[in-house]
Design a protein around this motif. Structure first.
Motif, mmCIF file in Angstrom:
data_model
loop_
_atom_site.group_PDB
_atom_site.id
_atom_site.type_symbol
_atom_site.label_atom_id
_atom_site.label_comp_id
_atom_site.label_asym_id
_atom_site.label_seq_id
_atom_site.Cartn_x
_atom_site.Cartn_y
_atom_site.Cartn_z
ATOM 1 N N CYS A 71 35.346 35.752 36.552
ATOM 2 C CA CYS A 71 35.199 36.225 35.163
ATOM 3 C C CYS A 71 36.545 36.324 34.456
ATOM 4 C CB CYS A 71 34.479 37.564 35.135
ATOM 5 S SG CYS A 71 35.506 38.976 35.629
ATOM 6 N N TYR A 72 37.625 36.385 35.201
ATOM 7 C CA TYR A 72 38.999 36.524 34.677
ATOM 8 C C TYR A 72 39.235 37.853 33.951
ATOM 9 C CZ TYR A 72 39.249 31.528 35.654
ATOM 10 O OH TYR A 72 39.202 30.310 36.270
ATOM 11 N N ARG A 73 38.310 38.786 34.050
ATOM 12 C CA ARG A 73 38.449 40.033 33.287
ATOM 13 C C ARG A 73 38.462 41.270 34.169
ATOM 14 N NH1 ARG A 73 34.946 37.126 29.702
ATOM 15 N NH2 ARG A 73 33.153 37.958 30.789
ATOM 16 N N CYS A 74 37.792 41.189 35.322
ATOM 17 C CA CYS A 74 37.661 42.396 36.147
ATOM 18 C C CYS A 74 38.999 42.700 36.848
ATOM 19 C CB CYS A 74 36.534 42.219 37.159
ATOM 20 S SG CYS A 74 36.887 41.007 38.441
ATOM 21 N N CYS B 109 40.155 40.120 39.444
ATOM 22 C CA CYS B 109 40.671 38.917 38.767
ATOM 23 C C CYS B 109 42.057 39.195 38.187
ATOM 24 C CB CYS B 109 39.723 38.470 37.657
ATOM 25 S SG CYS B 109 38.295 37.531 38.263
ATOM 26 N N CYS C 158 36.170 38.571 42.708
ATOM 27 C CA CYS C 158 35.690 38.876 41.350
ATOM 28 C C CYS C 158 34.393 39.679 41.417
ATOM 29 C CB CYS C 158 35.468 37.567 40.591
ATOM 30 S SG CYS C 158 34.654 37.801 38.999
ATOM 31 N N GLU C 159 34.293 40.679 40.541
ATOM 32 C CA GLU C 159 33.106 41.546 40.558
ATOM 33 C C GLU C 159 31.885 40.858 39.962
ATOM 34 O OE1 GLU C 159 34.551 44.991 38.538
ATOM 35 O OE2 GLU C 159 35.755 45.635 40.268
HETATM 36 ZN ZN ZN Z 1 36.364 38.858 37.809
#
Ligand code: ZN
Ligand code: ZN
Length: 334
Positions: free
Chosen positions: A88-91, A94, A102-103
């Motif tokens: 997701c590049y956000r959690c 990441c 990644c979650e």
């Molecule tokens: Zn993630």
């Protein structure tokens, strides 16, 4: 296009669907080869976190057919493979570069349609050029990238002696990659004599799993192995790793044991012998290394492919990959 589908657990079919259009940032790949992995079998039987209906297939190669708006690094005709994992590049994981943790990890062939179809979509950032690598070989980049990720976790040291439990496709990728990581000696054990012959051809010392296994392994490594890797995913086999690891050694948990199943070890021994237990899950940005290992010839993948069939024979392919006595890697070729 033709696409294999698992509509619900234990229900497989081949359907005709529209060729998908690439969204901005996506690459449409015309699939050339796609391998069946244990995960696909788990998805088929409803034993994995998949989204149904699903077209599985996450180990693949092919040719770029079209690109979406904004894609700059690829164009139609490029020969490629793709990392199926889409973080997701956000959690928080990441943000820490721990993309395989990644979650909300999604994956081509698991949570979105995969490569057991004539065409598959991948985000540009997941696509890798393969040069003139054979398509069948390039479809083994993904499993080798999982081995490479494990190697980074385990850190083989110069002249280590390593025991690999299991001589299936993963064990045979692992034994070769381990040899090229500086191990002095790689021993592989398996119950299947055909697989052991292949492992020996690829540079391992073969040991038949069974009654004489413990004695044979003790003769080869009287005080145990620096690293014992499980490439079977069978809890009782993984458990046996603790019998063969030397003091200060590492047990590498690589094979996928069924979720929730238990293996036993003796905590006192882990304490007393300074043992390490190291897991490695999927891969983490290790496609370039895997491509390089195959391109250089350091890891041979062609001998690991036992069956090739058209995707129309989807169910037969799954059955072969699960039960054929001579099975290694089963691929759909297009
Ligand atoms: Zn993630
Ligand atoms: Zn896989």
């Amino acid at each position: 296009m033709k696409a294999a589908q698992i509509t619900k657990p234990d229900a497989a079919c081949v359907v005709a669907v529209d060729i998908p259009d690439p969204d901005p940032g996506q690459v449409l790949i015309k699939v050339a080869a796609a391998g069946i992995c244990g995960t696909d079998i788990h998805i088929y039987h409803g034993e994995y976190e998949a989204t149904y209906p699903i077209t599985p297939g996450h180990e693949f190669s092919g040719t770029v057919e079209a690109v979406g708006a904004g894609v700059t690094r690829f164009q139609a005709g490029d020969r490629v493979t793709a990392d199926p994992n889409i973080p997701c590049y956000r959690c928080l994981p990441c943000q820490r570069n721990e993309f395989n943790q990644c979650e909300s990890l999604s994956a081509i062939g698991v949570t979105q349609d995969g490569a057991f179809a004539e065409y598959v979509l991948a985000p540009e950032g997941n696509v890798f050029a393969i040069g003139d690598l054979d398509f069948s070989a390039a479809a083994l980049v993904e499993p080798l990238a999982c081995v490479v990720w494990g190697l980074k976790r385990v850190q083989i040291q110069p002249a280590d002696s390593v025991l690999v439990l299991g001589a299936g496709p993963m064990g045979c990728l692992m034994l070769q990659a381990v040899r090229h990581s500086g191990a002095a000696r790689v021993v592989v054990s398996d119950v299947n004599p055909q697989r052991l012959t292949l492992a020996e051809q690829l540079g391992a010392i073969p040991v038949v799993a069974g009654d004489n296994q413990a004695a044979a392994l003790r003769a080869l490594a009287p005080d145990g192995f620096h690293v014992v890797a499980d490439a079977t995913g069978i809890p009782r086999v993984l458990q046996s790793a603790f019998d063969y690891v030397r003091p200060r050694g590492k047990v590498w948990v690589f094979g996928v044991c069924p979720a929730g199943e238990r293996a036993e070890f003796i905590p006192y021994d882990v304490f007393r012998k300074d043992l390490s237990i190291i897991g490695s899950f999927a891969l983490n940005r290790t496609f370039p290394e895997a491509i390089a290992l195959i391109q250089s010839g350091a890891v041979q993948v062609e001998p690991l492919i036992s069956h090739r069939l058209p995707v129309e024979d989807f169910e037969q392919g799954l059955a072969l990959a699960e039960t054929a006595p001579d099975r290694m890697k089963v691929q759909f070729v297009f």
